[in-house]
Design a protein around this motif. Sequence first.
Motif, PDB file in Angstrom:
ATOM      1  N   THR A 263       0.835  -1.196   0.000  1.00  8.38           N
ATOM      2  CA  THR A 263       0.000   0.000   0.000  1.00  8.38           C
ATOM      3  C   THR A 263       0.873   1.249   0.000  1.00  8.38           C
ATOM      4  OG1 THR A 263      -1.698  -1.172   1.230  1.00  8.38           O
ATOM      5  CG2 THR A 263      -1.800   1.237   1.248  1.00  8.38           C
TER       6      THR A 263
ATOM      7  N   ALA B  91       2.411   1.588  -3.407  1.00 11.38           N
ATOM      8  CA  ALA B  91       1.409   1.985  -4.388  1.00 11.38           C
ATOM      9  C   ALA B  91       1.032   3.440  -4.179  1.00 11.38           C
ATOM     10  CB  ALA B  91       0.189   1.080  -4.285  1.00 11.38           C
ATOM     11  N   ALA B  92       0.884   3.817  -2.904  1.00  7.71           N
ATOM     12  CA  ALA B  92       0.464   5.175  -2.597  1.00  7.71           C
ATOM     13  C   ALA B  92       1.473   6.170  -3.162  1.00  7.71           C
ATOM     14  CB  ALA B  92       0.317   5.351  -1.087  1.00  7.71           C
ATOM     15  N   ARG B  93       2.746   5.808  -3.006  1.00 10.29           N
ATOM     16  CA  ARG B  93       3.775   6.726  -3.512  1.00 10.29           C
ATOM     17  C   ARG B  93       3.635   6.884  -5.032  1.00 10.29           C
ATOM     18  NH1 ARG B  93       9.185   5.535  -4.480  1.00 10.29           N
ATOM     19  NH2 ARG B  93       8.592   3.424  -3.997  1.00 10.29           N
ATOM     20  N   LYS B  94       3.436   5.748  -5.701  1.00 12.02           N
ATOM     21  CA  LYS B  94       3.345   5.792  -7.161  1.00 12.02           C
ATOM     22  C   LYS B  94       2.089   6.528  -7.607  1.00 12.02           C
ATOM     23  CE  LYS B  94       6.217   1.978  -8.645  1.00 12.02           C
ATOM     24  NZ  LYS B  94       6.230   0.718  -9.395  1.00 12.02           N
ATOM     25  N   VAL B  95       0.975   6.275  -6.868  1.00 12.96           N
ATOM     26  CA  VAL B  95      -0.267   6.980  -7.204  1.00 12.96           C
ATOM     27  C   VAL B  95      -0.016   8.476  -7.123  1.00 12.96           C
ATOM     28  CG1 VAL B  95      -2.574   7.528  -6.355  1.00 12.96           C
ATOM     29  CG2 VAL B  95      -1.860   5.152  -6.553  1.00 12.96           C
ATOM     30  N   HIS B  96       0.701   8.859  -6.095  1.00  7.40           N
ATOM     31  CA  HIS B  96       1.001  10.270  -5.882  1.00  7.40           C
ATOM     32  C   HIS B  96       1.785  10.826  -7.061  1.00  7.40           C
ATOM     33  CE1 HIS B  96       1.070  13.744  -3.371  1.00  7.40           C
ATOM     34  NE2 HIS B  96       2.404  13.825  -3.390  1.00  7.40           N
TER      35      HIS B  96
ATOM     36  N   ASN C  44       1.962   9.585 -10.066  1.00  4.67           N
ATOM     37  CA  ASN C  44       1.055   9.559 -11.226  1.00  4.67           C
ATOM     38  C   ASN C  44       0.176  10.791 -11.267  1.00  4.67           C
ATOM     39  OD1 ASN C  44       1.824   7.290 -12.478  1.00  4.67           O
ATOM     40  ND2 ASN C  44      -0.126   6.198 -12.248  1.00  4.67           N
ATOM     41  N   ASP C  45      -0.443  11.040 -10.085  1.00  3.80           N
ATOM     42  CA  ASP C  45      -1.376  12.165  -9.969  1.00  3.80           C
ATOM     43  C   ASP C  45      -0.672  13.461 -10.335  1.00  3.80           C
ATOM     44  OD1 ASP C  45      -3.336  10.517  -9.301  1.00  3.80           O
ATOM     45  OD2 ASP C  45      -3.591  11.185  -7.225  1.00  3.80           O
TER      46      ASP C  45
ATOM     47  N   SER D 221      -0.014  13.462 -14.120  1.00  5.00           N
ATOM     48  CA  SER D 221      -1.206  13.736 -14.927  1.00  5.00           C
ATOM     49  C   SER D 221      -1.708  15.143 -14.657  1.00  5.00           C
ATOM     50  CB  SER D 221      -2.305  12.705 -14.648  1.00  5.00           C
ATOM     51  OG  SER D 221      -2.671  12.764 -13.293  1.00  5.00           O
TER      52      SER D 221
ATOM     53  N   SER E 151      -6.389   1.600  -7.529  1.00  5.27           N
ATOM     54  CA  SER E 151      -5.077   2.187  -7.274  1.00  5.27           C
ATOM     55  C   SER E 151      -3.979   1.229  -7.653  1.00  5.27           C
ATOM     56  CB  SER E 151      -4.935   2.559  -5.794  1.00  5.27           C
ATOM     57  OG  SER E 151      -5.955   3.441  -5.429  1.00  5.27           O
ATOM     58  N   PHE E 152      -4.147  -0.032  -7.284  1.00  3.83           N
ATOM     59  CA  PHE E 152      -3.107  -1.014  -7.583  1.00  3.83           C
ATOM     60  C   PHE E 152      -3.025  -1.312  -9.074  1.00  3.83           C
ATOM     61  CE2 PHE E 152      -0.725  -2.874  -4.079  1.00  3.83           C
ATOM     62  CZ  PHE E 152      -1.246  -2.137  -3.029  1.00  3.83           C
TER      63      PHE E 152
ATOM     64  N   THR F 192      -3.654   0.847 -11.364  1.00 11.03           N
ATOM     65  CA  THR F 192      -2.980   2.024 -11.898  1.00 11.03           C
ATOM     66  C   THR F 192      -1.483   1.859 -11.792  1.00 11.03           C
ATOM     67  OG1 THR F 192      -4.819   3.322 -11.083  1.00 11.03           O
ATOM     68  CG2 THR F 192      -2.831   4.517 -11.693  1.00 11.03           C
ATOM     69  N   VAL F 193      -1.058   1.455 -10.594  1.00 11.51           N
ATOM     70  CA  VAL F 193       0.371   1.342 -10.338  1.00 11.51           C
ATOM     71  C   VAL F 193       0.949   0.118 -11.035  1.00 11.51           C
ATOM     72  CG1 VAL F 193       2.114   1.052  -8.570  1.00 11.51           C
ATOM     73  CG2 VAL F 193       0.137   2.539  -8.169  1.00 11.51           C
TER      74      VAL F 193
ATOM     75  N   ARG G 198      -1.223   2.212 -15.497  1.00 13.18           N
ATOM     76  CA  ARG G 198      -2.390   2.813 -16.142  1.00 13.18           C
ATOM     77  C   ARG G 198      -2.611   4.221 -15.632  1.00 13.18           C
ATOM     78  NH1 ARG G 198      -5.980  -0.698 -18.178  1.00 13.18           N
ATOM     79  NH2 ARG G 198      -7.697   0.565 -17.422  1.00 13.18           N
ATOM     80  N   ASN G 199      -3.564   4.869 -16.280  1.00  9.45           N
ATOM     81  CA  ASN G 199      -3.874   6.234 -15.844  1.00  9.45           C
ATOM     82  C   ASN G 199      -4.490   6.236 -14.458  1.00  9.45           C
ATOM     83  OD1 ASN G 199      -2.923   7.299 -18.128  1.00  9.45           O
ATOM     84  ND2 ASN G 199      -4.927   7.861 -18.994  1.00  9.45           N
ATOM     85  N   SER G 200      -4.274   7.322 -13.797  1.00 11.89           N
ATOM     86  CA  SER G 200      -4.834   7.466 -12.455  1.00 11.89           C
ATOM     87  C   SER G 200      -6.348   7.615 -12.517  1.00 11.89           C
ATOM     88  CB  SER G 200      -4.229   8.691 -11.790  1.00 11.89           C
ATOM     89  OG  SER G 200      -5.031   9.081 -10.720  1.00 11.89           O
TER      90      SER G 200
ATOM     91  N   THR H 266      -7.941   8.630  -9.750  1.00 11.16           N
ATOM     92  CA  THR H 266      -8.156   9.285  -8.474  1.00 11.16           C
ATOM     93  C   THR H 266      -9.438  10.100  -8.437  1.00 11.16           C
ATOM     94  OG1 THR H 266      -5.794   9.380  -8.127  1.00 11.16           O
ATOM     95  CG2 THR H 266      -7.138  10.853  -6.801  1.00 11.16           C
TER      96      THR H 266
ATOM     97  N   GLY I 278      -4.704  11.060  -4.384  1.00  7.82           N
ATOM     98  CA  GLY I 278      -4.785   9.607  -4.603  1.00  7.82           C
ATOM     99  C   GLY I 278      -4.084   8.811  -3.523  1.00  7.82           C
ATOM    100  N   ARG I 279      -2.991   9.373  -2.999  1.00  6.61           N
ATOM    101  CA  ARG I 279      -2.237   8.656  -1.992  1.00  6.61           C
ATOM    102  C   ARG I 279      -3.061   8.535  -0.710  1.00  6.61           C
ATOM    103  NH1 ARG I 279       3.142  11.508  -0.074  1.00  6.61           N
ATOM    104  NH2 ARG I 279       1.576  13.125  -0.023  1.00  6.61           N
TER     105      ARG I 279
ATOM    106  N   LEU J 202      -5.917   6.184  -1.050  1.00  5.79           N
ATOM    107  CA  LEU J 202      -5.531   4.778  -0.924  1.00  5.79           C
ATOM    108  C   LEU J 202      -5.312   4.418   0.545  1.00  5.79           C
ATOM    109  CD1 LEU J 202      -4.761   2.071  -2.105  1.00  5.79           C
ATOM    110  CD2 LEU J 202      -2.447   2.927  -2.476  1.00  5.79           C
ATOM    111  N   TYR J 203      -4.637   5.311   1.259  1.00  3.92           N
ATOM    112  CA  TYR J 203      -4.440   5.057   2.688  1.00  3.92           C
ATOM    113  C   TYR J 203      -5.780   4.888   3.387  1.00  3.92           C
ATOM    114  CZ  TYR J 203       0.576   6.030   2.625  1.00  3.92           C
ATOM    115  OH  TYR J 203       1.930   5.972   2.395  1.00  3.92           O
TER     116      TYR J 203
ATOM    117  N   VAL K 288      -7.355   1.504   2.429  1.00  2.04           N
ATOM    118  CA  VAL K 288      -6.714   0.356   3.073  1.00  2.04           C
ATOM    119  C   VAL K 288      -7.040   0.337   4.571  1.00  2.04           C
ATOM    120  CG1 VAL K 288      -4.504  -0.677   3.678  1.00  2.04           C
ATOM    121  CG2 VAL K 288      -4.913   0.134   1.356  1.00  2.04           C
TER     122      VAL K 288
END
Lengths: 334, 374, 379
Positions: free
Chosen positions: B356, B359-364, B366-367, B370, C229-230, C232-233, C237-239, C241, C308-309, C312-313, C316
């Motif tokens: 998590t 992933a959270a870091r990568k989502v960040h 990504n965000d 984008s 989220s997963f 995407t990572v 793929r695109n976010s 969020t 998005g981070r 996700l937190y 979870v």
Amino acid sequence: MNRRDFLKAAAGGAAVACSGGAQARDNLEPAPEAVGMLFDSTLCVGCKACVSMCKEVNGMPPTLIEGKEAWDWATDLSPQTLNVIKLYKDGEGNVKDQVKDGFAFEKRSCMHCVDPGCVSVCPVTALRRHPVTGIVTFHVDACIGCRTCTTGCPYNVPHFDYDDPFGQIYKCEMCNQEGVSRIDNGQITGCAEACPTGATLFGSRVALLEEAKRRMALKPGDTYNYPMGDVRKPGSYHEKATPVYEKHIWGEKEAGGTNVMHISAVPFDKLGMPPLPERSYASISEGVQHTLYSFMALPAVALIGLSYVVRKNLDASEGETDVSDDEGKEEEKS
Amino acid sequence: MSGPDFSYLEKRLGVSRRTFLKFCTGVAATMGLPTSAAYAMAEAVATKRKKPVVIWLHGQECTGPSESLLRSEHPTLDRLILEMISLEYHQTLDAGAGHDVEHHKDVMIEQNKGEYLLVVEGSVPVAQDGIFCKIGNKTMLEHTTAAAEHAAAIIAFGSCASWGGVQSAAPNPTQAVGAQAVLPGKTVVNIPGCPPNPYNFLATVMHFLTFGSLPALDTQNRPKFAYGRLIHENCERRPHFDAGRFAETFGDEGHRLGWCLYKLGCKGPETYANCPAVEFNDIGGGTWPIGVGHPCFGCVEQGVGFTKPLFSLAEVKTHTPPNAFPTIDQREESPTATAATAGVIGAAVGAAVGATAMAARKVHENDNASGSNQ
Amino acid sequence: MSHYQPVERKVVTVPFMVLGLIAMVGLYFLVQRFILGMGPVTNLNGGYAWGIWVVYDIVVGTALACGGYALAITVYVLNKGKYHPLIRAAVTASLLGYALGGVGAFIDMGRWFQFYNILLPWNMNFNSVMLEVGLCVMTYILVLFIEFMPTVFERFGMKDWAQRLNKVLFLFIALGILLPTMHQSSLGSMLIAMGYKVHPLWQSLHLQPLLALLTALTMGFAIVIFEASFSTVGFGRNSETKLLSGLGKGIIGLVSAYLIFRFGEILLRGKFGLIFAGDLGSLMFIIETAMFIFPLAVLLSPKMREDGRMLLYAGVSLLFAGALYRFNAYLITMDPGPGYSYFPSFPELMVTVGLVAIEIMAYLVIVKKFPVLPKHAHA
């Protein structure tokens, strides 16, 4: 249907679910000719004749220590042990029926609840309460081995034989299961027959309750003629001074009452009895369940409503292909 | 160690040194004493030239204790006892009679003040100043009190002397009591039994002779070596009790198979005595009441023998051995966490949390990417 | 002209093989369970009749598989079409999650060779919550399978089958909403009959079904956030969020409602003091509640909700909270009486871990071979 309506409906459903009162049933009443046993802890001398007899009648092997057959070493109810005598001991433990520095014996076996939790929760009616005698019986042909009965039993009585790949539930059936049928044949349970002091007394629930109340009313120290065997026609009597009883007949009311009742000179929580209210958990559980699923009316109405809403929404989205379309059709754009 | 001079003893008693030591070892064993104590006893008996004076009183009784003692052992035993001690007064064994022996008793007491051993056999009636038992025109009460006055030690032999015995059973018209009851302030060693086991008496006397003191006593002044444990605890039929195998009636199958006699009224579970260990008459083979198929009736126990109905159920005073009963919270199995299981759970939760975080870091990222694209 | 497409990646990767290895270990012990019985493999006993197989595989596992259920309500009942892109992934995960639950129930069933008894009307006990759960879960697995079929038809170009199914699909979607409502609440009701064994902080009697349902829904939405989220990572793929933060708003209502009912019940029944009793129960309650409140705090802040981070937190945390609520009620604080204890054995644990590994592997295969994830401009 918008969110508000949905939440309203959900709240309505929740209200029905929470009220529970409308469909709730009371505790079951004792079976018309309920038979049971009265265990008087103050009479028990710890000889374990009942444990031995129980194994003999039910054809169960002794529990061994480290595989050595020297002694029946049953420590608790198990697939090999339907009845066991346990010891309460405090400190020095040298005075019988005394809480502090004393000891007392307690019998562990099926209590044959008046409103049995195991019967209520079993999905496949593998556990049944006999309509006449009130004996809680087990039917292996129906059992799927889910062990919900164990979780639903306040006394943790039904035991599944985990060590057998084709195991089953084991529990006391008051020596009346097929092939034994002691009660049907006019005999009494093995443990009551073997008990040398009358600590385990067999009889109808009504008569046993009377007997228990009579003992409660005795003055401590007075001699009382304790019947042995069958309370309806005792084989013999055991004359003994009355102990200082706890004024509590376990099983008169606990969770709807039991057919096997206990009396003692030591509080029952010390003897490992669970904290039970008078209302049976089975009745609450069934109340909730029948409120929600009475004739499947609520689910049926819900299904019709949902089908209508889903269809409308699907049509609106012109869903021609599958579970389709990510073109948002209303409200804020993405 | 040169050892005592046994030649004198061999001549005096007509027993061999070997036989004598065997006897002493047996007596020591009765008390649970080591062999060295047996040797000390042998030495005490063999070398002590001045034999202790014994005054033996009889009250209300059947002479059972004396009988028991007399026919207890090999033929040399009674001789040994009679030679070993100086029995100056014993109504059934004295050759003389009447005023002569009474006078002799008084003289002996006078001459051995503080040194003689007093043995009381039989209960003492106290109703109407004790007139129900008179010897030489004096009541048993008077005899006992007088003899006890200067005794070095007092032994009450038998249940009657210990606590009143059969005479004290209701309605007890003579108000029979044991020796201790009429001798307040004195230590009376009680060796109850009906009859009492002679070895318990012999062992106590031997202990006194050897060590000059009495053996350890329980709260009822009974020697602990003999009355410290329940008959139930050492009974050869105990396993049947624990397994729930009972004789239901005399002569039934269970009875013939030697099962527990509890249901026939055996008082073993509330009677403290060493009968199952010592047995009677030295012939072995389980020669004692329960051994031969009769329930114990609790003869040694005040309030049990002669008091409780013969076939009524006993109170079970003990639950030993203590580990023979599962406690309330003892279960067949109670598994706990192991390093492996805890490790797997930790790894699973850790993997979820770690993934998590990653992933959270990568989502960040990504965000942010984008976000800048737009 | 589908809106979905398979992820164009290799199926057999290093993580996939690691999962395979774990699965093999699990299967090894599973074989043992069927040959030797449950005793040598599990730590189940007379007090704890249900261990990790029931509590994780069924009770927690199906709640984690409520993504399809939660999204179906959002999309088809509340008519939020914009969430539609997420639905296939959610249905797939739900199908796999419930399949795991079904397998879990079967392997945990002591007399599995008689499982059909639950389908025989003359055996049914309509008082039993377990009956309801059993039948309902079985039906729902079937429904999920049907809901998954459009994906299969599309993959193999079976147009007319797709059209045929489409005519009646609304009925299955409706069932797919009704059934989880029924059995997810029943998984709470099952605790009622366990009575005093369930710690008072978790034994809410009449409220059990409602609390179980509310937490199942929060877990459903949270798992959607988690999966998206997963994906995407993991698949670059695109976010999503923005889409996901919308779901966050729904979660606010659910968690609030849950907390109100939960604490209301505790206050009204006078159990408040137990929270600070300082025992295992109070500790677990505080941890669990903190995990419910943390996402609430995150989602209530519009700024964090868009992150998005943090989203996700929050998701979870909610998954852990809902799972913990179930673990606490069924296992951790459950006390069948003095002397009983339970902790899963290594083989028992590995069976569950192995099954989860299989579930993840299946998911990876499906998203790479079937049009499950939404189409994107770039991959």
